[in-house]
Design an enzyme around this catalytic site. Structure first.
Site, PDB file in Angstrom:
ATOM      1  N   PRO A   1       0.835  -1.207   0.000  1.00 31.65           N
ATOM      2  CA  PRO A   1       0.000   0.000   0.000  1.00 31.65           C
ATOM      3  C   PRO A   1       0.870   1.257   0.000  1.00 31.65           C
ATOM      4  O   PRO A   1       1.854   1.347   0.734  1.00 31.65           O
ATOM      5  CB  PRO A   1      -0.790  -0.132   1.306  1.00 31.65           C
ATOM      6  CG  PRO A   1      -0.803  -1.592   1.594  1.00 31.65           C
ATOM      7  CD  PRO A   1       0.507  -2.109   1.106  1.00 31.65           C
ATOM      8  N   GLU A   2       0.498   2.205  -0.845  1.00 29.67           N
ATOM      9  CA  GLU A   2       1.231   3.466  -0.942  1.00 29.67           C
ATOM     10  C   GLU A   2       0.380   4.582  -0.356  1.00 29.67           C
ATOM     11  O   GLU A   2      -0.642   4.323   0.297  1.00 29.67           O
ATOM     12  CB  GLU A   2       1.598   3.719  -2.407  1.00 29.67           C
ATOM     13  CG  GLU A   2       2.436   2.584  -3.006  1.00 29.67           C
ATOM     14  CD  GLU A   2       2.753   2.779  -4.474  1.00 29.67           C
ATOM     15  OE1 GLU A   2       2.720   3.925  -4.969  1.00 29.67           O
ATOM     16  OE2 GLU A   2       3.017   1.766  -5.159  1.00 29.67           O
TER      17      GLU A   2
ATOM     18  N   ARG B   1      22.334  14.410  -9.631  1.00 33.27           N
ATOM     19  CA  ARG B   1      22.165  12.972  -9.394  1.00 33.27           C
ATOM     20  C   ARG B   1      22.239  12.191 -10.698  1.00 33.27           C
ATOM     21  O   ARG B   1      21.576  12.527 -11.674  1.00 33.27           O
ATOM     22  CB  ARG B   1      20.804  12.714  -8.742  1.00 33.27           C
ATOM     23  CG  ARG B   1      20.597  13.448  -7.439  1.00 33.27           C
ATOM     24  CD  ARG B   1      21.246  12.712  -6.293  1.00 33.27           C
ATOM     25  NE  ARG B   1      20.979  13.370  -5.032  1.00 33.27           N
ATOM     26  CZ  ARG B   1      20.703  12.735  -3.913  1.00 33.27           C
ATOM     27  NH1 ARG B   1      20.638  11.429  -3.897  1.00 33.27           N
ATOM     28  NH2 ARG B   1      20.496  13.399  -2.798  1.00 33.27           N
TER      29      ARG B   1
END
Length: 273
Positions: A2-3, A153
């Site tokens: 679950p997010e 990045r």
């Protein structure tokens, strides 16, 4: 797992259905569930506590009680279920909170990875082992903030977005969906995004999450709210659509799948650059 939208749906259900009720009895069925406190001591501490508020931080549920905060991490297959009088738990129920209203809150977890942690009420510490980044629907998550995180990045942009230290609550489903909506390839080096692309990405992350919350999240396998299932799975554009034609008008490419940082990643090779 679950997010954010799924955990937010459960939080809202708890707020609506059990806040104000009191825990008459607590039982920790699986000792591995209790973190930082012995199972018996956790159960004893929970008895008699009033449920005052249901909160969320990232993917963590925060149940505010009289004297404690109960931090619940669902992980892969954890579910909160509201059971009526006489209902019998199955073998996957790891904890039971019997309420004064004669209903029970069950924590059901097939894979048994979920955790409960009890801390003093008002504890200002982070719920996880790592400090969490800003909430993607909060005021701190701005294009300027995300651009600063991405700048320099070399890691794929998807990997940066999944790192809970940078953004709290995002997971595989919603990162894939937001990147598609923003037209950005998940494999791109994070530092290659322009300010305009970053602004677009922030907007699509917010929009995707809000749309999913409005639809009670994505119900796949083990996730569901306390009452109704979610329906956002019907609106997914790339996630788990490998080999299907892109939904964007005029695009005849098929959705591809690759693995980034050990996570299955879905994207359109034509629409996302």
């Amino acid at each position: 797992m679950p997010e954010l939208p799924e955990v937010e749906t459960i939080r809202a259900d708890l707020e609506r259905l059990v806040v104000g009720d009191r825990i008459a009895e607590a039982r920790i069925v699986d000792p591995r569930l209790a973190q930082g406190t012995a199972p018996g001591a956790m159960a004893a501490a929970l008895r008699g506590q009033k449920i005052r508020q249901a909160g969320r931080r990232g993917k963590y549920l925060l149940m505010e009680l009289d004297a404690y905060r109960l931090i619940i991490h669902l992980r892969m297959t954890g579910r909160m279920l509201l059971a009526g009088t006489g209902a019998q738990p199955d073998k996957h129920v790891r904890a039971i909170l019997t309420l004064r209203s004669s209903r029970s809150l069950w924590f059901r977890d097939i894979r048994r990875f979920g955790t409960w942690r009890l801390v003093p009420a008002g504890d200002a510490g982070q719920p996880g082992a790592l400090s969490l980044g800003p909430e993607p629907l909060g005021d701190e998550f701005t294009p300027g903030y995300l651009l600063a995180v991405l700048t320099g990045r070399k890691a794929p942009v998807k990997a940066i977005l999944l790192d809970q230290r940078h953004v709290a609550g995002l997971g595989n489903i919603y990162v894939d969906e937001a990147l598609f909506r923003a037209g950005l390839d998940p494999r791109r080096p994070a530092g290659s995004l322009t300010p305009e692309e970053t602004r677009r990405l922030v907007g699509e992350i917010r929009g995707t999450l809000r749309e999913s919350i409005a639809n009670r999240g994505t119900s796949m396998r083990d996730y569901g709210g306390l009452e109704e299932l979610g329906s956002f799975q019907n609106s997914l554009r790339v996630y788990r659509r490998t080999g299907e034609q892109c939904v964007r008008e005029g695009c005849d490419a098929v959705i591809c799948r690759t693995v980034l940082g050990g996570r299955g990643t879905h994207y359109c090779p034509r629409c996302q650059r």
